[in-house]
Design an enzyme around this catalytic site. Structure first.
Site, PDB file in Angstrom:
ATOM      1  N   ASN A  12       0.987  -1.170  -0.143  1.00  0.00           N
ATOM      2  CA  ASN A  12      -0.016  -0.070  -0.051  1.00  0.00           C
ATOM      3  C   ASN A  12       0.910   1.205   0.061  1.00  0.00           C
ATOM      4  O   ASN A  12       1.579   1.522   0.954  1.00  0.00           O
ATOM      5  CB  ASN A  12      -0.976  -0.053   1.245  1.00  0.00           C
ATOM      6  CG  ASN A  12      -1.760   1.215   1.428  1.00  0.00           C
ATOM      7  OD1 ASN A  12      -1.983   2.163   0.371  1.00  0.00           O
ATOM      8  ND2 ASN A  12      -2.575   1.158   2.423  1.00  0.00           N
ATOM      9  N   LYS A  14       0.130   4.094  -0.336  1.00  0.00           N
ATOM     10  CA  LYS A  14      -0.530   5.425   0.347  1.00  0.00           C
ATOM     11  C   LYS A  14      -0.230   6.785  -0.504  1.00  0.00           C
ATOM     12  O   LYS A  14      -0.437   6.824  -1.797  1.00  0.00           O
ATOM     13  CB  LYS A  14      -0.074   5.405   1.753  1.00  0.00           C
ATOM     14  CG  LYS A  14      -0.342   4.369   2.415  1.00  0.00           C
ATOM     15  CD  LYS A  14      -0.318   4.534   4.291  1.00  0.00           C
ATOM     16  CE  LYS A  14      -0.259   3.311   4.756  1.00  0.00           C
ATOM     17  NZ  LYS A  14      -0.561   3.247   6.143  1.00  0.00           N
ATOM     18  N   HIS A  99      -9.898   0.898   4.538  1.00  0.00           N
ATOM     19  CA  HIS A  99      -8.439   1.013   4.999  1.00  0.00           C
ATOM     20  C   HIS A  99      -8.631   1.922   6.322  1.00  0.00           C
ATOM     21  O   HIS A  99      -9.244   2.784   6.450  1.00  0.00           O
ATOM     22  CB  HIS A  99      -7.530   1.677   3.955  1.00  0.00           C
ATOM     23  CG  HIS A  99      -6.199   1.890   4.818  1.00  0.00           C
ATOM     24  ND1 HIS A  99      -5.713   2.764   5.616  1.00  0.00           N
ATOM     25  CD2 HIS A  99      -5.066   0.895   4.737  1.00  0.00           C
ATOM     26  CE1 HIS A  99      -4.510   2.391   6.037  1.00  0.00           C
ATOM     27  NE2 HIS A  99      -4.016   1.229   5.562  1.00  0.00           N
ATOM     28  N   GLU A 101      -7.192   4.341   7.566  1.00  0.00           N
ATOM     29  CA  GLU A 101      -6.978   5.858   7.215  1.00  0.00           C
ATOM     30  C   GLU A 101      -8.184   6.348   6.830  1.00  0.00           C
ATOM     31  O   GLU A 101      -8.496   7.449   6.882  1.00  0.00           O
ATOM     32  CB  GLU A 101      -5.607   5.948   6.573  1.00  0.00           C
ATOM     33  CG  GLU A 101      -4.466   5.744   7.447  1.00  0.00           C
ATOM     34  CD  GLU A 101      -3.224   5.480   6.478  1.00  0.00           C
ATOM     35  OE1 GLU A 101      -3.169   5.338   5.482  1.00  0.00           O
ATOM     36  OE2 GLU A 101      -2.189   4.978   7.366  1.00  0.00           O
ATOM     37  N   GLU A 171      -5.873  -5.032  10.150  1.00  0.00           N
ATOM     38  CA  GLU A 171      -4.998  -3.948  10.540  1.00  0.00           C
ATOM     39  C   GLU A 171      -5.466  -3.220  11.898  1.00  0.00           C
ATOM     40  O   GLU A 171      -6.264  -2.210  11.699  1.00  0.00           O
ATOM     41  CB  GLU A 171      -4.728  -3.196   9.410  1.00  0.00           C
ATOM     42  CG  GLU A 171      -4.384  -3.885   8.087  1.00  0.00           C
ATOM     43  CD  GLU A 171      -3.676  -2.840   7.062  1.00  0.00           C
ATOM     44  OE1 GLU A 171      -2.514  -2.955   6.919  1.00  0.00           O
ATOM     45  OE2 GLU A 171      -4.607  -1.946   6.751  1.00  0.00           O
ATOM     46  N   GLY A 177       1.271   2.298  10.816  1.00  0.00           N
ATOM     47  CA  GLY A 177       2.163   3.427  10.547  1.00  0.00           C
ATOM     48  C   GLY A 177       2.878   3.824  11.842  1.00  0.00           C
ATOM     49  O   GLY A 177       3.293   4.941  12.017  1.00  0.00           O
ATOM     50  N   SER A 214       2.486  -2.043  10.740  1.00  0.00           N
ATOM     51  CA  SER A 214       4.151  -1.932  11.078  1.00  0.00           C
ATOM     52  C   SER A 214       4.921  -3.329  10.482  1.00  0.00           C
ATOM     53  O   SER A 214       5.823  -3.715  11.462  1.00  0.00           O
ATOM     54  CB  SER A 214       4.297  -1.840  12.453  1.00  0.00           C
ATOM     55  OG  SER A 214       3.885  -0.272  12.598  1.00  0.00           O
TER      56      SER A 214
HETATM   57  P1  PGA Z   1       2.339   0.481   7.782  1.00  0.00           P
HETATM   58  O1  PGA Z   1       0.795   0.371   6.975  1.00  0.00           O
HETATM   59  O2  PGA Z   1       3.252  -0.921   7.080  1.00  0.00           O
HETATM   60  O3  PGA Z   1       2.888   1.570   7.370  1.00  0.00           O
HETATM   61  O4  PGA Z   1       1.962   0.199   9.373  1.00  0.00           O
HETATM   62  C1  PGA Z   1       0.193  -0.654   6.772  1.00  0.00           C
HETATM   63  C2  PGA Z   1      -1.280  -0.531   6.020  1.00  0.00           C
HETATM   64  O5  PGA Z   1      -1.580   0.880   6.410  1.00  0.00           O
HETATM   65  O6  PGA Z   1      -1.694  -1.000   5.234  1.00  0.00           O
END
Ligand code: PGA
Length: 253
Positions: A12, A14, A99, A101, A171, A177, A214
């Site tokens: 991803n 982003k 997601h 976010e 997640e 993140g 992460s």
């Molecule tokens: P991250 O994000 O690996 O930066 O924690 C995972 C995601 O949002 O799919």
């Protein structure tokens, strides 16, 4: 250790990469692909801006391209949105839906997630449904309830096409993140719960469950080794070529 026949490594991107950086990374992945083990299925999710060029760069490779988001109406006055069918017509194979976010920064509700899921299935995009609890929900012992509500909202009485298949990305919001990954044994426990819930809600569906939050080269193996972890959805560590290659090496060694 559990032998994996196939593992899913979803990237991803982003809003981390601009147009040129996205195309450059796609070109590097395409040229290095012969070195990737065939047991790994890779899907990248670039920004909407770079989607078409990344898709063109990767179209003759085994790396698939998906969108980070879709809108459920096909066409119309929806400023800033891109529909599922528009992505489909540009060669999108997958789409992320719900997601964390999108849910928490952009206030996407379970009802909207459901509409996006229906739109993806209608046009034939493979949905990757993202679910997971917030930190305070975990601290209050509500993680299972939260994923159940999210799964019910998305899947209850859903009309599926023939040969239905679904990816779920578990997640936990507090792990996305933040550098604080979910403990692998706890991830496995949550994946079993998700599997049981989906069996009840959509028994006919072929299901893969990914972990995200992460994931890094140094911890990826501990997830892939879990029986009910079919792969990973990676954000930050997927946008740097070196860490992504390291991830592939660690993930299948
Ligand atoms: P991250 O994000 O690996 O930066 O924690 C995972 C995601 O949002 O799919």
């Amino acid at each position: 250790m559990v032998e994996k026949k196939n593992a899913y490594f979803f990237a991803n991107w982003k809003m981390y990469l601009d147009y040129e950086e996205s195309v450059e990374l796609a070109q590097s992945l395409a040229s290095l692909l012969p070195k990737f083990p065939s047991s790994i299925t890779t899907v990248v999710f670039p920004s909407a801006l770079a989607f078409y060029s990344v898709q063109q760069t990767l179209k003759n490779t085994s790396i698939k391209v998906g969108s980070q988001n879709i809108y459920w109406v096909e066409k119309g006055g929806y400023t800033g949105e891109i529909s599922a069918s528009m992505y489909k017509s540009l060669g999108s194979a997958y789409t992320l839906i719900g997601h964390s976010e999108r849910r928490h920064l952009f206030h996407e509700t379970n009802h909207e997630v459901r509409q996006k899921l229906e739109a993806a299935l209608t046009v034939g995009l493979q949905p990757v449904l993202c679910i997971g609890e917030k930190l305070e929900e975990r601290e209050q012992g509500k993680s299972e309830d939260v994923v159940e509500v999210q799964l019910r909202g998305a899947l209850e009485n859903l009309v599926w096409p023939g040969n239905p298949s679904l990816f779920i990305a578990y997640e936990p919001v507090w792990a996305v993140g933040t550098g604080v990954a979910c403990d692998p044994a706890e991830t496995e426990r949550m994946h079993r719960i998700i599997l049981d819930l989906v069996k009840g809600l959509a028994p006919q569906v072929s299901l893969k469950i990914l972990y995200g939050g992460s994931v890094r080269p140094e911890n990826i193996r501990s997830y892939i080794n879990q029986e009910h972890v079919d792969g990973v959805l990676v954000g930050g560590a997927s946008v740097k070529l070196d860490s992504w290659l390291e991830m592939i090496n660690h993930g299948c060694s």
